[in-house]
Design a protein around this motif. Sequence first.
Motif, PDB file in Angstrom:
ATOM      1  N   GLU A  36      40.543  44.934  21.368  1.00  0.00           N
ATOM      2  CA  GLU A  36      40.406  46.332  21.759  1.00  0.00           C
ATOM      3  C   GLU A  36      41.024  46.544  23.142  1.00  0.00           C
ATOM      4  N   PRO A  37      41.729  47.638  23.359  1.00  0.00           N
ATOM      5  CA  PRO A  37      42.323  47.906  24.674  1.00  0.00           C
ATOM      6  C   PRO A  37      41.283  47.922  25.808  1.00  0.00           C
ATOM      7  N   MET A  38      40.103  48.490  25.555  1.00  0.00           N
ATOM      8  CA  MET A  38      39.073  48.551  26.594  1.00  0.00           C
ATOM      9  C   MET A  38      38.590  47.144  26.946  1.00  0.00           C
ATOM     10  N   GLY A  39      38.401  46.291  25.940  1.00  0.00           N
ATOM     11  CA  GLY A  39      37.978  44.923  26.182  1.00  0.00           C
ATOM     12  C   GLY A  39      39.015  44.142  26.970  1.00  0.00           C
ATOM     13  N   LEU A  40      40.269  44.349  26.658  1.00  0.00           N
ATOM     14  CA  LEU A  40      41.348  43.679  27.373  1.00  0.00           C
ATOM     15  C   LEU A  40      41.388  44.129  28.833  1.00  0.00           C
ATOM     16  N   ARG A  41      41.221  45.412  29.080  1.00  0.00           N
ATOM     17  CA  ARG A  41      41.205  45.916  30.459  1.00  0.00           C
ATOM     18  C   ARG A  41      40.040  45.320  31.243  1.00  0.00           C
ATOM     19  N   MET A  42      38.880  45.228  30.610  1.00  0.00           N
ATOM     20  CA  MET A  42      37.705  44.662  31.284  1.00  0.00           C
ATOM     21  C   MET A  42      37.929  43.182  31.598  1.00  0.00           C
ATOM     22  N   LEU A  43      38.528  42.448  30.664  1.00  0.00           N
ATOM     23  CA  LEU A  43      38.807  41.034  30.886  1.00  0.00           C
ATOM     24  C   LEU A  43      39.799  40.851  32.026  1.00  0.00           C
ATOM     25  N   LEU A  44      40.857  41.646  32.059  1.00  0.00           N
ATOM     26  CA  LEU A  44      41.839  41.559  33.135  1.00  0.00           C
ATOM     27  C   LEU A  44      41.211  41.894  34.481  1.00  0.00           C
ATOM     28  N   ARG A  45      40.331  42.871  34.516  1.00  0.00           N
ATOM     29  CA  ARG A  45      39.631  43.240  35.750  1.00  0.00           C
ATOM     30  C   ARG A  45      38.757  42.076  36.226  1.00  0.00           C
ATOM     31  N   GLU A  46      38.059  41.437  35.292  1.00  0.00           N
ATOM     32  CA  GLU A  46      37.226  40.284  35.647  1.00  0.00           C
ATOM     33  C   GLU A  46      38.079  39.166  36.246  1.00  0.00           C
ATOM     34  N   MET A  47      39.222  38.901  35.648  1.00  0.00           N
ATOM     35  CA  MET A  47      40.108  37.857  36.154  1.00  0.00           C
ATOM     36  C   MET A  47      40.607  38.183  37.560  1.00  0.00           C
ATOM     37  N   GLN A  48      40.942  39.437  37.804  1.00  0.00           N
ATOM     38  CA  GLN A  48      41.412  39.847  39.123  1.00  0.00           C
ATOM     39  C   GLN A  48      40.311  39.712  40.164  1.00  0.00           C
ATOM     40  N   MET A  49      39.099  40.083  39.808  1.00  0.00           N
ATOM     41  CA  MET A  49      37.983  39.978  40.749  1.00  0.00           C
ATOM     42  C   MET A  49      37.675  38.519  41.076  1.00  0.00           C
ATOM     43  N   LEU A  50      37.735  37.650  40.071  1.00  0.00           N
ATOM     44  CA  LEU A  50      37.452  36.229  40.305  1.00  0.00           C
ATOM     45  C   LEU A  50      38.458  35.599  41.268  1.00  0.00           C
ATOM     46  N   GLN A  51      39.686  36.073  41.264  1.00  0.00           N
ATOM     47  CA  GLN A  51      40.692  35.533  42.174  1.00  0.00           C
ATOM     48  C   GLN A  51      40.348  35.816  43.630  1.00  0.00           C
ATOM     49  N   HIS A  52      39.587  36.869  43.890  1.00  0.00           N
ATOM     50  CA  HIS A  52      39.276  37.278  45.259  1.00  0.00           C
ATOM     51  C   HIS A  52      37.827  37.010  45.652  1.00  0.00           C
ATOM     52  N   LEU A  53      37.034  36.526  44.732  1.00  0.00           N
ATOM     53  CA  LEU A  53      35.615  36.313  44.980  1.00  0.00           C
ATOM     54  C   LEU A  53      35.383  34.990  45.695  1.00  0.00           C
ATOM     55  N   SER A  54      34.523  35.022  46.697  1.00  0.00           N
ATOM     56  CA  SER A  54      34.159  33.802  47.413  1.00  0.00           C
ATOM     57  C   SER A  54      32.645  33.788  47.570  1.00  0.00           C
ATOM     58  N   HIS A  55      31.980  32.906  46.831  1.00  0.00           N
ATOM     59  CA  HIS A  55      30.526  32.801  46.879  1.00  0.00           C
ATOM     60  C   HIS A  55      30.146  31.367  46.539  1.00  0.00           C
ATOM     61  N   PRO A  56      29.148  30.790  47.201  1.00  0.00           N
ATOM     62  CA  PRO A  56      28.794  29.386  46.955  1.00  0.00           C
ATOM     63  C   PRO A  56      28.315  29.115  45.536  1.00  0.00           C
ATOM     64  N   ASN A  57      27.851  30.116  44.819  1.00  0.00           N
ATOM     65  CA  ASN A  57      27.346  29.931  43.455  1.00  0.00           C
ATOM     66  C   ASN A  57      28.375  30.262  42.381  1.00  0.00           C
ATOM     67  N   VAL A  58      29.590  30.580  42.795  1.00  0.00           N
ATOM     68  CA  VAL A  58      30.642  30.943  41.849  1.00  0.00           C
ATOM     69  C   VAL A  58      31.844  30.042  42.097  1.00  0.00           C
ATOM     70  N   LEU A  59      32.334  29.398  41.031  1.00  0.00           N
ATOM     71  CA  LEU A  59      33.532  28.574  41.159  1.00  0.00           C
ATOM     72  C   LEU A  59      34.738  29.466  41.397  1.00  0.00           C
ATOM     73  N   HIS A  60      35.659  28.980  42.206  1.00  0.00           N
ATOM     74  CA  HIS A  60      36.877  29.735  42.507  1.00  0.00           C
ATOM     75  C   HIS A  60      37.828  29.668  41.312  1.00  0.00           C
TER      76      HIS A  60
END
Length: 64
Positions: A36-60
């Motif tokens: 689904e286009p909406m699911g793909l957009r949400m997945l891409l957004r998640e990937m972009q956020m993970l690239q910039h996220l820095s938290h001790p409980n989240v793997l880079h």
Amino acid sequence: MDGQHLGTGAFGSVHSAHDTLTGQRVAIKTIEDVSEPMGLRMLLREMQMLQHLSHPNVLHATDM
């Protein structure tokens, strides 16, 4: 991959693994069908956020 199941989300499952090149503990997210286009957009957004996220409980995010 040592295969320990860490969790399941809207787009797939996450398992723990060991990167034999770096020696680091990693998590591998396997993506299920995102047709689904909406699911793909949400997945891409998640990937972009993970690239910039820095938290001790989240793997880079290193490889996508």
